[in-house]
Design a protein around this motif. Structure first.
Motif, PDB file in Angstrom:
ATOM      1  N   LEU A   1      40.983 111.827  16.810  1.00 44.49           N
ATOM      2  CA  LEU A   1      42.413 111.588  16.717  1.00 44.49           C
ATOM      3  C   LEU A   1      42.692 110.097  16.714  1.00 44.49           C
ATOM      4  N   GLY A   2      43.700 109.705  15.994  1.00 49.43           N
ATOM      5  CA  GLY A   2      44.060 108.293  15.947  1.00 49.43           C
ATOM      6  C   GLY A   2      44.526 107.888  14.570  1.00 49.43           C
ATOM      7  N   ALA A   3      44.845 106.596  14.449  1.00 50.77           N
ATOM      8  CA  ALA A   3      45.362 106.078  13.181  1.00 50.77           C
ATOM      9  C   ALA A   3      44.297 106.160  12.092  1.00 50.77           C
ATOM     10  N   PRO A   4      44.685 106.444  10.860  1.00 45.34           N
ATOM     11  CA  PRO A   4      43.723 106.494   9.745  1.00 45.34           C
ATOM     12  C   PRO A   4      43.293 105.087   9.346  1.00 45.34           C
ATOM     13  N   LEU A   5      42.239 105.019   8.543  1.00 46.29           N
ATOM     14  CA  LEU A   5      41.764 103.755   7.997  1.00 46.29           C
ATOM     15  C   LEU A   5      42.159 103.692   6.526  1.00 46.29           C
ATOM     16  N   ARG A   6      42.810 102.625   6.145  1.00 49.54           N
ATOM     17  CA  ARG A   6      43.277 102.464   4.773  1.00 49.54           C
ATOM     18  C   ARG A   6      42.632 101.230   4.141  1.00 49.54           C
ATOM     19  N   ARG A   7      42.598 101.209   2.822  1.00 49.07           N
ATOM     20  CA  ARG A   7      41.983 100.081   2.112  1.00 49.07           C
ATOM     21  C   ARG A   7      42.638  98.771   2.502  1.00 49.07           C
ATOM     22  N   ARG A   8      43.941  98.777   2.711  1.00 48.06           N
ATOM     23  CA  ARG A   8      44.638  97.533   3.066  1.00 48.06           C
ATOM     24  C   ARG A   8      44.224  97.006   4.430  1.00 48.06           C
ATOM     25  N   ASP A   9      43.564  97.848   5.238  1.00 49.29           N
ATOM     26  CA  ASP A   9      43.109  97.427   6.562  1.00 49.29           C
ATOM     27  C   ASP A   9      41.802  96.641   6.506  1.00 49.29           C
ATOM     28  N   LEU A  10      41.132  96.670   5.362  1.00 50.81           N
ATOM     29  CA  LEU A  10      39.784  96.121   5.262  1.00 50.81           C
ATOM     30  C   LEU A  10      39.773  94.697   4.730  1.00 50.81           C
ATOM     31  N   ALA A  11      38.800  93.924   5.209  1.00 48.61           N
ATOM     32  CA  ALA A  11      38.568  92.580   4.673  1.00 48.61           C
ATOM     33  C   ALA A  11      37.928  92.684   3.293  1.00 48.61           C
ATOM     34  N   ASP A  12      37.959  91.611   2.542  1.00 45.45           N
ATOM     35  CA  ASP A  12      37.383  91.620   1.195  1.00 45.45           C
ATOM     36  C   ASP A  12      35.865  91.610   1.220  1.00 45.45           C
ATOM     37  N   ARG A  13      35.283  91.081   2.295  1.00 45.22           N
ATOM     38  CA  ARG A  13      33.827  90.999   2.401  1.00 45.22           C
ATOM     39  C   ARG A  13      33.337  91.843   3.563  1.00 45.22           C
ATOM     40  N   PRO A  14      32.207  92.509   3.404  1.00 46.59           N
ATOM     41  CA  PRO A  14      31.777  93.457   4.430  1.00 46.59           C
ATOM     42  C   PRO A  14      31.447  92.843   5.787  1.00 46.59           C
ATOM     43  N   MET A  15      30.827  91.655   5.790  1.00 43.13           N
ATOM     44  CA  MET A  15      30.463  91.090   7.086  1.00 43.13           C
ATOM     45  C   MET A  15      31.684  90.566   7.834  1.00 43.13           C
TER      46      MET A  15
END
Length: 216
Positions: free
Chosen positions: A14-28
Motif C-alpha cells: 500500500l502507498g503512493a504509486p511510482l510514476r515516470r515523472r518521479d524518476l531522475a533522467d539517469r539511473p544512478m
C-alpha cells in the motif's frame, strides 16, 4: 511440521504509486535517492545486495555481498579475487545485483559488466576497515574452498594477529580487492496494491539512457 504455508503468505503493498515523472533522467541519480530513503527508513544493511554471476560451467550462482560505494559510474564491492565469485567474474565479467528492500516495498536490479578497481582505490578502502576485518581477509585466503573445521580458521586468524603489532598497519593481501559493476540496465521496482506493481527500466543505448515502464 507446524509451519505457515508459504503459498498463504501475502503482504499487501500500500502507498503512493511510482510514476515516470518521479524518476531522475539517469539511473544512478535515481539510485542515490532511493538508497538514501532506504537508509533513512531504518532498514538493516540497506547496502546488502544479492550478486549473481555465471560459473565457467554455465551455472548461475548468487550470494549476498555488501556494496561499499557508488557513483555515476556504478557500484563498488570488495572480495577475495581467488574466491568462487572472484574466479567466476574473471572468467565472465557479466553480473547482476538485486537490493531487496521489501520492507519499504522496493527493490533495485542492476545488471552490467564488472571491472577490477585499481591498487590505489583497493589500498585506500582496505586501510579504512577495522583491524579485525583486515586480519580476516588474510585468514580467508582460501575463501570458498573446503577447510577441516572452524578451529583451522581460528588458528589462521590468531597466527596473522601476531604478524603485525596492534599499532602497525596491516597491508592489503594481493589477492583481495574490489570490483565496479558498470550498469547497462537498471530496474526500479515498487510494490503496488493487488500486485499491480510499478516497474521502470533504464537501458543504456548509443544515444544514452532510455527509460521504459514494464508490466508487473
Amino acid at each position: 511440521m507446524d509451519h505457515q504455508n508459504p503459498a498463504e503468505l501475502r503482504k499487501p503493498y500500500l502507498g503512493a504509486p511510482l510514476r515516470r515523472r518521479d524518476l531522475a533522467d539517469r539511473p544512478m541519480a535515481q539510485f542515490h535517492v532511493w538508497f538514501g530513503e532506504a537508509h533513512e527508513s531504518g532498514l538493516a544493511e540497506p547496502n546488502a545486495m544479492v550478486l549473481s554471476s555465471v560459473e565457467p560451467s554455465g551455472m548461475p550462482r548468487s550470494r549476498t555481498v555488501l556494496m561499499k560505494g557508488y557513483d555515476a559510474t556504478g557500484l563498488r564491492f570488495f572480495t577475495n579475487y581467488t574466491s568462487r565469485k572472484g574466479r567466476a567474474l574473471a572468467a565472465d565479467p557479466r553480473a547482476c545485483v538485486v537490493f531487496p528492500w521489501h520492507a519499504i516495498r522496493r527493490q533495485v536490479l542492476v545488471a552490467g559488466r564488472v571491472e577490477r578497481l585499481g591498487d590505489e582505490e583497493n589500498d585506500l578502502y582496505f586501510a579504512s576497515r577495522p583491524r579485525g576485518s583486515q586480519l580476516g581477509a588474510w585468514a580467508s585466503e582460501r575463501q570458498s574452498r573446503p577447510v577441516a573445521d572452524r578451529a583451522e580458521l581460528d588458528r589462521l586468524y590468531r597466527g596473522f594477529d601476531t604478524v603485525w603489532r596492534a599499532d602497525e598497519p596491516v597491508p592489503r593481501p594481493s589477492y583481495w580487492g574490489g570490483f565496479r559493476l558498470v550498469p547497462s540496465e537498471v530496474e526500479f521496482w515498487q510494490g503496488g496494491e493487488d500486485r499491480m506493481h510499478d516497474r521502470f527500466r533504464y537501458l543504456w543505448t548509443d544515444g544514452g539512457w532510455v527509460v521504459e515502464r514494464l508490466a508487473p
